[in-house]
Write a protein that holds these residues in place. Structure first.
Motif, PDB file in Angstrom:
ATOM      1  N   ARG A 182       0.818  -1.213   0.000  1.00 21.87           N
ATOM      2  CA  ARG A 182       0.000   0.000   0.000  1.00 21.87           C
ATOM      3  C   ARG A 182       0.851   1.263   0.000  1.00 21.87           C
ATOM      4  NH1 ARG A 182      -5.078  -0.312   3.837  1.00 21.87           N
ATOM      5  NH2 ARG A 182      -6.113  -2.109   2.908  1.00 21.87           N
ATOM      6  N   LEU A 183       2.080   1.156   0.481  1.00 18.53           N
ATOM      7  CA  LEU A 183       2.953   2.324   0.486  1.00 18.53           C
ATOM      8  C   LEU A 183       3.182   2.831  -0.921  1.00 18.53           C
ATOM      9  CD1 LEU A 183       5.701   1.314   3.027  1.00 18.53           C
ATOM     10  CD2 LEU A 183       4.002   3.060   3.313  1.00 18.53           C
ATOM     11  N   GLN A 184       3.111   1.916  -1.875  1.00 17.08           N
ATOM     12  CA  GLN A 184       3.377   2.309  -3.249  1.00 17.08           C
ATOM     13  C   GLN A 184       2.122   2.954  -3.821  1.00 17.08           C
ATOM     14  OE1 GLN A 184       3.507  -0.589  -6.200  1.00 17.08           O
ATOM     15  NE2 GLN A 184       4.745   0.605  -7.592  1.00 17.08           N
ATOM     16  N   GLN A 185       2.075   4.296  -3.802  1.00 17.59           N
ATOM     17  CA  GLN A 185       0.898   5.002  -4.272  1.00 17.59           C
ATOM     18  C   GLN A 185       1.078   5.505  -5.698  1.00 17.59           C
ATOM     19  OE1 GLN A 185      -2.037   5.626  -3.057  1.00 17.59           O
ATOM     20  NE2 GLN A 185      -1.794   4.533  -1.141  1.00 17.59           N
ATOM     21  N   GLY A 186       2.308   5.650  -6.122  1.00 13.00           N
ATOM     22  CA  GLY A 186       2.535   6.166  -7.465  1.00 13.00           C
ATOM     23  C   GLY A 186       2.560   7.686  -7.528  1.00 13.00           C
ATOM     24  N   ARG A 187       2.325   8.376  -6.405  1.00 11.20           N
ATOM     25  CA  ARG A 187       2.351   9.856  -6.432  1.00 11.20           C
ATOM     26  C   ARG A 187       3.639  10.350  -5.810  1.00 11.20           C
ATOM     27  NH1 ARG A 187      -3.187  12.371  -4.510  1.00 11.20           N
ATOM     28  NH2 ARG A 187      -1.959  14.211  -4.923  1.00 11.20           N
TER      29      ARG A 187
END
Lengths: 219, 664
Positions: B638-643
């Motif tokens: 979930r840490l990987q948000q892409g923003r």
């Protein structure tokens, strides 16, 4: 005389902090670049003042380098960039400026609190300004987080470097010359590379809005 | 002598390198390199045999990192295990010369290289005298065997089995590394000589013991770390299964003995009880699963788990006696353990090799499709019978001696000064006897279904017997099974220096006192066993029975078929199946197993019966762990948000937190 100049250094520090707040809430890109140039000038002025009081000659060179880089070369590059990208008159929509400013004030209080024990250890005449330097650093970081467009983010990054330089002068009369030269070169190269990236981003997404980069995420 | 041993190991590595050179020259690899490897194994066995009674020798090999050479030491314990590696390895290599076939999969030269590196690294494991050399050898052993297991890597099940094996091997290796870290007691000296000089507090000694138990237990297939074993052993080619089951598992036993009796000086009674309980649980679990298997190699793999359990129980008993200072009895228990190490190495290798020959002749591993092979493969059948007898612990074969010695040592537990243990351990002894009986049941099933009765499939009638190389390899191992069974006193003479090194006592004197033909571990009045008399008795009784039947019965045979008793013809399908034979055990031990059964409806004209047996541990322990890890990974994902701004926020918050910490 020295007393006057010490007061002057404190004044410059206050100006730098105010400029950092101004940049945090500024929506127009062109004005942002002006503010950045102004911040650079103030940093140079305060460095010269410190050099004059302490008779540290290498600080003059640092100041000259910063003047050339932060006040002339990089602003020139940024101007050219926004002309080429045709975003000179762009206005960014910022969300909730009052909240951002309030968080900024909290950050300033935090950094003063943080700088207090360090400043006690330091023998520098400009030790009172360390808290301001840290606050500027954190505010620039905040700016990078809150901006959605690429150019303001780059300016936030550069302003962070300004704050670091200011922190170094106020705490320990500047870093060794070699380190300073290295950092100056890094910043320059960084600006050039980021400029190239901006072109690439626009080509890919027809916009400089970095929220488009979210599409690159893997599911 | 250690120079000779090192030379032999170098020769094995050399053969492996030659294998790489002759990558696809099948004839060269099979007919020259593998027999050469077998010859080298024989040389190793002789070198180890002559090193057994001698004083320890050390050597330092200047390889590896600078300032960190390999320390090696050849003492009685390592010599004994080198003897096993060399002798069993020789037979298996000769078999392998005839076993590997040309065709798909790993090229023969590469297989030869991995195989000989595997042998060499096992020999290095038992020679190592510092943690660094030990771990290097241990890991090369794990890697070489991993590549051998996945020799046929195009099959997805084999890849899965290999992965599971590698995973558990590495978890175990971490525990072993930590164990050495505890043993060096902050001295920074990772040589075993340095570790011997440390005296640890009971807490840290227990920590080292438990880590060693976990690490070596993972390699040995101790409960609940056994799950890789029934997957990896059937997946490997048969000579490799033989080597892994017969020899590699013993290196784990070696490691446990080395840590418990050589590096640690403190022995707490509860260590012995823990090992006893774990060993017993492992043995019972393994044997129950062995009886209900329908795949012949899986059956043998579970039987290996059972034997490892017996070995652990014997070590536990030895530790228990040792902790109360009863060194003579500790020596008895350890002698039983080492004897069983030897006998299991030979009979389990023999049985795995036999399954390899059957597999080649019939390309069938499922017991439900085999049967009646004794007529078509007499050599393999009779040689396997020797292994089966030894495995089920029948006199006068090797398996009986070790199990008898183990039970003998259990009989002395009333001498323990703890009343609780006095009540508890006879139950353990009874369970050991139960395990031995069930092992016999599993072996009857194994041999009976494969070799007796009628062929269950038509193509089994064209099965051909093993080739000369395969016969020679199996003969060598079968000869050891018989020799160990007939001359146990000779073997005890070899084991004596080992137990003398570990606990300061040995059995050789008592054994020699009663002569070579009679084994009396404590005193001749108490218990004795004369294998030769036993053999003579068996031969006499069988001959007598045969003659009597011949004389009195066969003269009056009346052949007629007035009634057929309901079945006028008999087909192979009417024979007892593997499932049927194991069914009573499955009923009794139902709570041990996880059953999924599909029964056909009575109206079904083509009824199909399917039963899937699973391990409770898989569902109770491993699946929850893997689900937990997957859940955690998802949360981290979930840490990987892409923003970019979110990523910046992470570093910002981290920075603030760090500054906050600095300030305090």
């Amino acid at each position: 005389m020295d007393n006057l100049i010490t007061q002057l250094i404190n004044l410059f520090a206050a100006v730098i902090l105010m400029l950092a707040f101004a940049m945090l809430s500024q929506r127009r890109i062109l004005t942002l670049i002006h503010l950045f140039t102004l911040q650079g000038l103030t940093v140079v002025a305060s460095t010269v003042a410190v050099a004059y009081v302490t008779h540290q000659h290498h600080l003059y060179y640092s100041a000259a380098l910063t003047l050339a880089l932060k006040c002339f070369l990089i602003p020139y590059l940024l101007h050219r960039l926004i002309n080429r990208l045709n975003v000179r008159w762009d206005i960014e929509t910022l969300i909730n400026i009052p909240t951002i400013m309030l968080i900024g004030i909290v950050l300033v209080v935090f950094s003063f609190n943080l700088a207090l024990p360090i400043a006690k250890l330091s023998a520098s005449i400009a030790r009172g300004t360390l808290g301001i330097a840290i606050a500027c650093f954190l505010l620039s970081f905040m700016m990078m987080i809150t901006r959605a467009k690429a150019v303001p983010q780059v300016i936030g990054f550069l302003s962070m470097e300004n704050a670091l330089f200011f922190a170094a002068t106020s705490a320990t009369y500047g870093m060794p010359m070699v380190v300073e030269l290295g950092i100056a070169l890094d910043v320059l190269v960084g600006v050039l590379i980021l400029g190239v990236f901006m072109f690439q981003i626009r080509e890919q997404f027809d916009s400089l809005d970095i929220s488009h980069l979210e599409k690159l995420k893997e599911d | 002598m250690i120079d000779w041993v090192l030379l032999v190991i170098a020769a094995w590595i050399g053969v492996g390198v030659l294998g790489i050179a002759a990558l696809r020259q099948f004839k060269l690899v099979a007919r020259i390199l593998f027999p050469l490897g077998g010859l080298i194994g024989l040389a190793l066995a002789f070198a180890a045999l002559s090193a057994l009674p001698r004083a320890p020798e050390i050597a330092i090999l200047p390889i590896g990192l600078p300032q960190l050479p390999f320390h090696l030491r050849l003492d009685s314990l390592s010599a004994f295990f080198l003897l096993i590696i060399g002798a069993a390895g020789a037979g298996i290599s000769v078999f392998a010369a005839g076993y590997f076939r040309q065709g798909a999969g790993t090229p023969p030269g590469l297989l030869c290289c991995e195989y000989h590196l595997f042998l060499a690294s096992m020999a290095m494991v038992v020679l190592a005298d510092d943690a660094y050399a030990f771990m290097v050898a241990w890991e090369s052993m794990a890697l070489a065997s991993f590549f051998l297991v996945t020799a046929n890597h195009k099959v997805p099940e084999i890849r899965d089995a290999g992965f599971l094996y590698l995973l558990i091997a590495h978890i175990g290796a971490i525990a072993i590394l930590l164990c050495f870290g505890v043993l060096q007691a902050n001295s920074g000296d990772y040589t075993f000589a340095g570790m011997r000089e440390q005296s640890l507090s009971p807490f840290w000694a227990s920590a080292a013991f438990l880590l060693a138990l976990f690490g070596f237990g993972a390699k040995a297939g101790m409960l609940p770390l056994h799950v890789w074993l029934p997957e990896a052993h059937p997946a490997a080619p048969s000579p490799v299964s033989a080597l892994m089951s017969g020899v590699m598992l013993k290196t784990a036993i070696y490691g446990l003995l080395r840590v418990c009796f050589d590096l640690l000086h403190l022995h707490l009674w509860w260590w012995g009880v823990t090992l006893l309980a774990l060993g017993l649980a492992t043995a019972l679990f393994g044997v129950v699963f062995a009886t209900v298997q329908t795949d012949m190699k899986r059956l043998l793999a579970y039987s290996s788990i059972e034997n490892i359990g017996l070995l652990l129980a014997a070590i536990g008993l030895g530790l228990l006696f040792r902790s109360y200072g009863m060194n003579a009895l500790a020596a008895l228990a350890l002698t039983a353990c080492l004897f069983h190490v030897a006998s299991h190495a030979f009979f389990k290798s023999l049985l795995f090799l036999g399954t390899g020959s059957v597999l080649h002749a019939t390309s069938e591993r499922n017991l439900g499709h085999l049967g009646g092979l004794l007529r078509y493969m007499p050599w393999v059948g009779w040689l396997m019978l020797v292994g089966v007898f030894a495995s089920s612990g029948l006199p006068p074969f090797s398996g009986f001696v070790s199990e008898w010695l183990l039970l003998q040592s259990f009989l002395f537990t009333p001498g323990l000064p703890d009343p609780f243990l006095n009540m508890f351990i006879p139950i353990v002894a009874a369970l050991i006897a139960l395990v031995a009986a069930l092992a016999g049941y599993a072996m009857v099933k194994f041999f009976g279904i494969i070799f007796l009765g009628q062929p269950r499939e038509e193509n089994l009638r064209h099965a051909h017997d093993a080739g000369p190389w395969e016969k020679a390899g199996m003969l060598w191992l079968a000869a050891w099974c018989i020799a160990l069974g007939l001359l146990p006193n000779l073997m005890i003479q070899f084991i004596d220096p080992v137990t003398r090194m570990m606990v300061g006592e040995g059995l050789a004197k008592q054994a020699a006192a009663s002569g070579w033909w009679l084994l009396a571990p404590t005193s001749i009045e108490r218990a004795s066993y004369g294998p030769v008399f036993f053999l003579l008795g068996i031969i006499a009784a069988s001959t007598l029975a045969f003659l009597l039947v011949r004389l009195f019965y066969h003269g009056h045979v009346r052949r007629s078929a007035p009634w057929d008793c309901g079945h006028p013809w008999q087909t192979p399908r009417m024979q007892d199946t593997a499932e049927g034979f194991g069914q009573p055990i499955r009923q009794i031990f139902e709570p041990f197993l996880r059953l999924q059964r599909t029964l056909p409806s009575p109206a079904d004209t083509k009824p199909f019966y399917k039963v899937v047996l699973n391990d409770h541990f898989w569902h109770w322990l491993y699946l929850p762990i893997s689900r937990g890890i997957e859940y955690l990974a998802r949360q981290v994902g979930r840490l990987q948000q892409g923003r970019i701004s979110i990523y910046l926020l992470y570093s910002f918050i981290t920075l603030l937190f760090m500054l906050f910490l600095v300030q305090r």
